[in-house]
Design a protein around this motif. Sequence first.
Motif, PDB file in Angstrom:
ATOM      1  N   SER A 182       7.266   1.872   0.573  1.00 19.78           N
ATOM      2  CA  SER A 182       6.522   0.641   0.770  1.00 19.78           C
ATOM      3  C   SER A 182       6.053   0.084  -0.570  1.00 19.78           C
ATOM      4  CB  SER A 182       5.312   0.900   1.668  1.00 19.78           C
ATOM      5  OG  SER A 182       4.451  -0.211   1.686  1.00 19.78           O
ATOM      6  N   THR A 185       1.895   0.384  -0.143  1.00 15.99           N
ATOM      7  CA  THR A 185       1.241   1.696  -0.073  1.00 15.99           C
ATOM      8  C   THR A 185       1.969   2.783  -0.848  1.00 15.99           C
ATOM      9  OG1 THR A 185       2.447   2.334   1.935  1.00 15.99           O
ATOM     10  CG2 THR A 185       0.393   1.074   2.221  1.00 15.99           C
ATOM     11  N   GLU A 446       6.215  -7.186   6.598  1.00 16.05           N
ATOM     12  CA  GLU A 446       5.427  -5.963   6.450  1.00 16.05           C
ATOM     13  C   GLU A 446       4.499  -6.034   5.243  1.00 16.05           C
ATOM     14  OE1 GLU A 446       6.180  -1.159   5.962  1.00 16.05           O
ATOM     15  OE2 GLU A 446       7.525  -2.607   5.019  1.00 16.05           O
ATOM     16  N   GLU A 447       5.044  -6.484   4.123  1.00 16.24           N
ATOM     17  CA  GLU A 447       4.250  -6.548   2.891  1.00 16.24           C
ATOM     18  C   GLU A 447       3.051  -7.472   3.051  1.00 16.24           C
ATOM     19  OE1 GLU A 447       4.844  -8.045  -1.727  1.00 16.24           O
ATOM     20  OE2 GLU A 447       6.594  -7.471  -0.542  1.00 16.24           O
ATOM     21  N   LEU A 450       0.400  -5.968   5.492  1.00 13.39           N
ATOM     22  CA  LEU A 450      -0.409  -4.902   4.908  1.00 13.39           C
ATOM     23  C   LEU A 450      -1.428  -5.460   3.910  1.00 13.39           C
ATOM     24  CD1 LEU A 450       2.309  -2.141   4.340  1.00 13.39           C
ATOM     25  CD2 LEU A 450       0.514  -2.184   6.077  1.00 13.39           C
ATOM     26  N   ARG A 451      -0.993  -6.436   3.117  1.00 11.25           N
ATOM     27  CA  ARG A 451      -1.943  -7.053   2.179  1.00 11.25           C
ATOM     28  C   ARG A 451      -3.041  -7.790   2.931  1.00 11.25           C
ATOM     29  NH1 ARG A 451       2.182  -9.587  -2.391  1.00 11.25           N
ATOM     30  NH2 ARG A 451       2.637  -7.617  -3.456  1.00 11.25           N
ATOM     31  N   ARG A 453      -4.104  -7.142   5.920  1.00 12.18           N
ATOM     32  CA  ARG A 453      -4.980  -6.176   6.568  1.00 12.18           C
ATOM     33  C   ARG A 453      -6.015  -5.630   5.593  1.00 12.18           C
ATOM     34  NH1 ARG A 453      -2.556  -0.668   9.019  1.00 12.18           N
ATOM     35  NH2 ARG A 453      -2.436  -0.248   6.777  1.00 12.18           N
TER      36      ARG A 453
END
Length: 510
Positions: A182, A185, A446-447, A450-451, A453
């Motif tokens: 990822s 992460t 996804e990237e 996640l950022r 979140r």
Amino acid sequence: MEQLLDYLPAVFTWSNFLVLACGSLGGLLFGAMPGLSPTMAVALLVPFTFYMPPVPSLLLLGAVYTSAVAGGSISAILLSIPGAPASIATLLDGYPMARKGRAQEALYTTFVSSLFGGVVGALALIFLTPPMSDFAMKFGPSELFWTTVFGITVIAGLSSGSMLKGLFGGTLGLLLGCIGESSVTGEGRFIFHEALTSGIAIVPALIGLFALPQIVEMMEDAHLIFEKIKVRAQRGLLARVIRQHARYKRSLFIGSLIGTVIGVIPGAGAQVAGLMAYDQVKKMDKHPERFGTGDPEGVCASECANNATVAPACIPLLTLSIPGSPTAAVLLGGLLIQGLLPGPELFTKNADITYPFIIGMFLAQFFMFGFGILVSRYTHMVSDIPNYIMFCSVMILCVFGSYCVQNSMEDVYIMFGLGALMLLFKKLDIPSAPIVLGIILGPLAEENFLRGRMIANTDVGMWQYFFTGAINQVLIGLCLLSLVYAAYNEIRFARRAKARLAHTAEEDHA
């Protein structure tokens, strides 16, 4: 506007016109080679511009960028192998046209549509740089996440009559896009071999999913390629294609609008714009079932959109140092080599370089069109190539293009692995376009999720961060509309197919 006119003479010189001509022709031929993307074309040229004056060097990079995006359609139409990711949607109708002996018409449609979209994008670069750069700044992780989700909803509309197979392919593509470490992460996912540590690069995936099945098809039938690429010389074909575009007003408008907006938004890219435009035009058509069977309007929508992203991708680059596309990021290297820093000073202290570059991006569209039409007239030579030479040449390009992305044999292995998987899927009628779209958009979604979140957990919470705000709500509404409309079209397509079968049965009975 007055400043642009002041710098016109700096562009209209023989030396700069020669640079534009060489860059346009070279970019067109480079883009036509499978696996050699516009980003790679610009990256290879950047070191050579070190010793060039600033204006010619940027004109060269801009011309190569413009033409390489359009050039990817040549191999997409003739060989069903996208020369660049931006040409994925083009082959959906372009290659069926070539199989029907309309390859030259498909290529003419490509370059006429590319000219229209490219000119609209260049005008946006000229007139809308300040307001559109401000608009791009409003897109944070949540907005970019919903933008990619909207792109993912296109998957449902790429397979009329087989939505479930298209959704299966798209889901598989999303899973393939998650392979590797990822970027947010650092966590590894599905890494059962060291070749997958850095994930699946888009170029090897593109070649494996589109090119290898086509090569096997060439091997299965020695005469297949000659039957597919018959180019009939027709007088007045270009004039007819241009007149035909007068009936494609909706496709040209939608393609230009989507391409311009997607071009400004960092990270989306021409491939997303082309697929989005194709999907929206198909959904709005009264007979969506004709798309994918060799309809010129499908080629028009895709090519208009992907070329409309080129110049707008430079808007956030020039004003905010934020590249709108991977190729624009490489173009940033060309600016830095010349000692130019993006920002307000580009339009004040360095206006004598910036404005000629902007004018050059506009003129490059016409050079691309001229050389594209010229190259199109010699496509009949493809049908004269013996099949064994075609097979060997394309295979070499596939291996070379996959290897050159990261100078890694692992990418070549991935290309062969995905090609073998696609051979199985072709037997099951599972399309490749949704898989590629999933691979492209999965990591982006996804990237940004996640950022987003991380930001939401330290501030307002997930619900408020992702589901409030005007831009988020508009994008969520578009996602829902896209899914509902795709389902409606699927039901309508099934009903028409059932009615045709019933009508045929009645005729047979009579």
